[in-house]
Enzyme design. Structure first.
Site, PDB file in Angstrom:
ATOM      1  N   GLU A  40      -2.521  31.515  14.066  1.00 33.98           N
ATOM      2  CA  GLU A  40      -2.253  32.142  15.365  1.00 33.98           C
ATOM      3  C   GLU A  40      -1.529  33.467  15.136  1.00 33.98           C
ATOM      4  O   GLU A  40      -0.511  33.499  14.441  1.00 33.98           O
ATOM      5  CB  GLU A  40      -1.380  31.207  16.204  1.00 33.98           C
ATOM      6  CG  GLU A  40      -0.667  31.835  17.368  1.00 33.98           C
ATOM      7  CD  GLU A  40       0.507  30.999  17.859  1.00 33.98           C
ATOM      8  OE1 GLU A  40       1.386  31.569  18.536  1.00 33.98           O
ATOM      9  OE2 GLU A  40       0.553  29.786  17.572  1.00 33.98           O
ATOM     10  N   LYS A 128       1.619  22.144  23.121  1.00 34.45           N
ATOM     11  CA  LYS A 128       2.593  22.708  22.189  1.00 34.45           C
ATOM     12  C   LYS A 128       3.994  22.336  22.657  1.00 34.45           C
ATOM     13  O   LYS A 128       4.478  22.861  23.662  1.00 34.45           O
ATOM     14  CB  LYS A 128       2.414  24.227  22.147  1.00 34.45           C
ATOM     15  CG  LYS A 128       3.507  25.001  21.433  1.00 34.45           C
ATOM     16  CD  LYS A 128       3.245  26.497  21.561  1.00 34.45           C
ATOM     17  CE  LYS A 128       4.434  27.323  21.118  1.00 34.45           C
ATOM     18  NZ  LYS A 128       4.153  28.777  21.234  1.00 34.45           N
TER      19      LYS A 128
END
Length: 220
Positions: A40, A128
C-alpha cells in the site's frame, strides 16, 4: 483483484509512506522482489500518486498495488487513475463509498463495533483495525471477533514481528505493517536493511504448512 483471497494468502500488507518519492518507489520494488506482494502506498507520502504510477509501470499490470489514506471521493478516483487496484482507508469515510462505486476492493479503517457495522453497510471487503496497538492490541482483536466472528480483520498500527504472530494467532486475517518494516527506506535509507526486515516479517507471518513445504527435508 480478489483482495480477501490475497490477504488470506499473504497475511501481510506493507505500508509505504515516504518523504522521498524516488526512495518510496525503490522501497516498493524491493518489497516485491523479496516476495511481499501486498503493498500500500499512502497518499500522505511525498508525490504518492506519482509513486503509484511509477510502481504500476515497474511491477506490471497484474501485481497487487494499493493506495492508502484514501479519504474522499476525489482520492479514490485519483488512485484508480494512477493504477491502484485496491484502496485502504483510515476510517469509514467517503473514500470507501466511492472506491466501491469504482469497482475497487476496500480495506476499510475501523476501531469500534459501530465502525464495523457502518463499514459492512458500505460493502467493505476487509476491516483495518486501526490504530490496533492503542485500541488494546491482540486482546482487543479477540474481543471484537466475539460479535463479528467471520469478518476479516487486519490490525494496523504498532505491529512488529512479534505482534504480527500474536494477532494472527488471535484470528487476524492479515496484518498491516508500516515503520517496523519500512524503517527509513522510503525516506532514503538502506534498502539492504529493508530487505532483511522483509525476510524477517515474512518468516513471522508464514503458516506452519508453509514452513513444512519450504523445509530442505520436505518430501524425503
Amino acid at each position: 483483484m480478489e483482495l480477501l483471497t490475497a490477504l488470506r494468502t499473504h497475511r501481510i500488507v506493507a505500508i509505504v509512506r515516504g518523504a522521498d518519492a524516488d526512495a518510496a518507489l525503490r522501497t516498493v520494488i524491493a518489497l516485491a522482489e523479496e516476495g511481499l506482494p501486498l503493498i500500500e502506498v499512502s497518499l500522505s507520502g511525498q508525490d504518492a500518486l506519482g509513486v503509484i504510477r511509477r510502481a504500476r509501470a515497474a511491477l506490471g499490470p497484474d501485481a497487487p498495488l494499493g493506495a492508502g489514506t484514501v479519504l474522499t471521493a476525489q482520492d479514490a478516483q485519483a488512485v484508480r487513475d494512477a493504477g491502484a487496484d485496491f484502496v485502504v482507508t483510515p476510517a469509514v469515510c467517503e473514500g470507501v463509498t466511492e472506491a466501491k462505486r469504482l469497482g475497487l476492493p476496500v480495506l476499510a479503517g475501523v476501531m469500534t463495533p459501530s465502525d464495523v457495522v457502518a463499514a459492512q453497510r458500505l460493502g467493505a471487503d476487509a476491516y483495518k483495525l486501526f490504530p490496533a496497538a492503542q485500541a488494546g492490541g491482540p486482546g482487543y482483536l479477540k474481543a471484537l471477533r466475539g460479535p463479528f466472528p467471520g469478518l476479516p480483520f487486519v490490525p494496523v498500527g504498532g505491529v512488529d514481528a512479534e505482534a504480527a504472530r500474536d494477532y494472527l494467532a488471535r484470528g487476524a486475517t492479515a496484518v498491516g505493517v508500516g515503520s517496523p518494516l519500512i524503517g527509513d527506506a522510503a525516506d532514503g535509507g538502506s534498502t539492504d536493511a529493508l530487505r532483511e526486515r522483509t525476510r524477517a516479517f515474512l518468516d513471522a507471518v508464514r503458516l506452519p504448512s508453509d514452513a513444512v513445504r519450504t523445509s530442505p527435508d520436505a518430501g524425503r
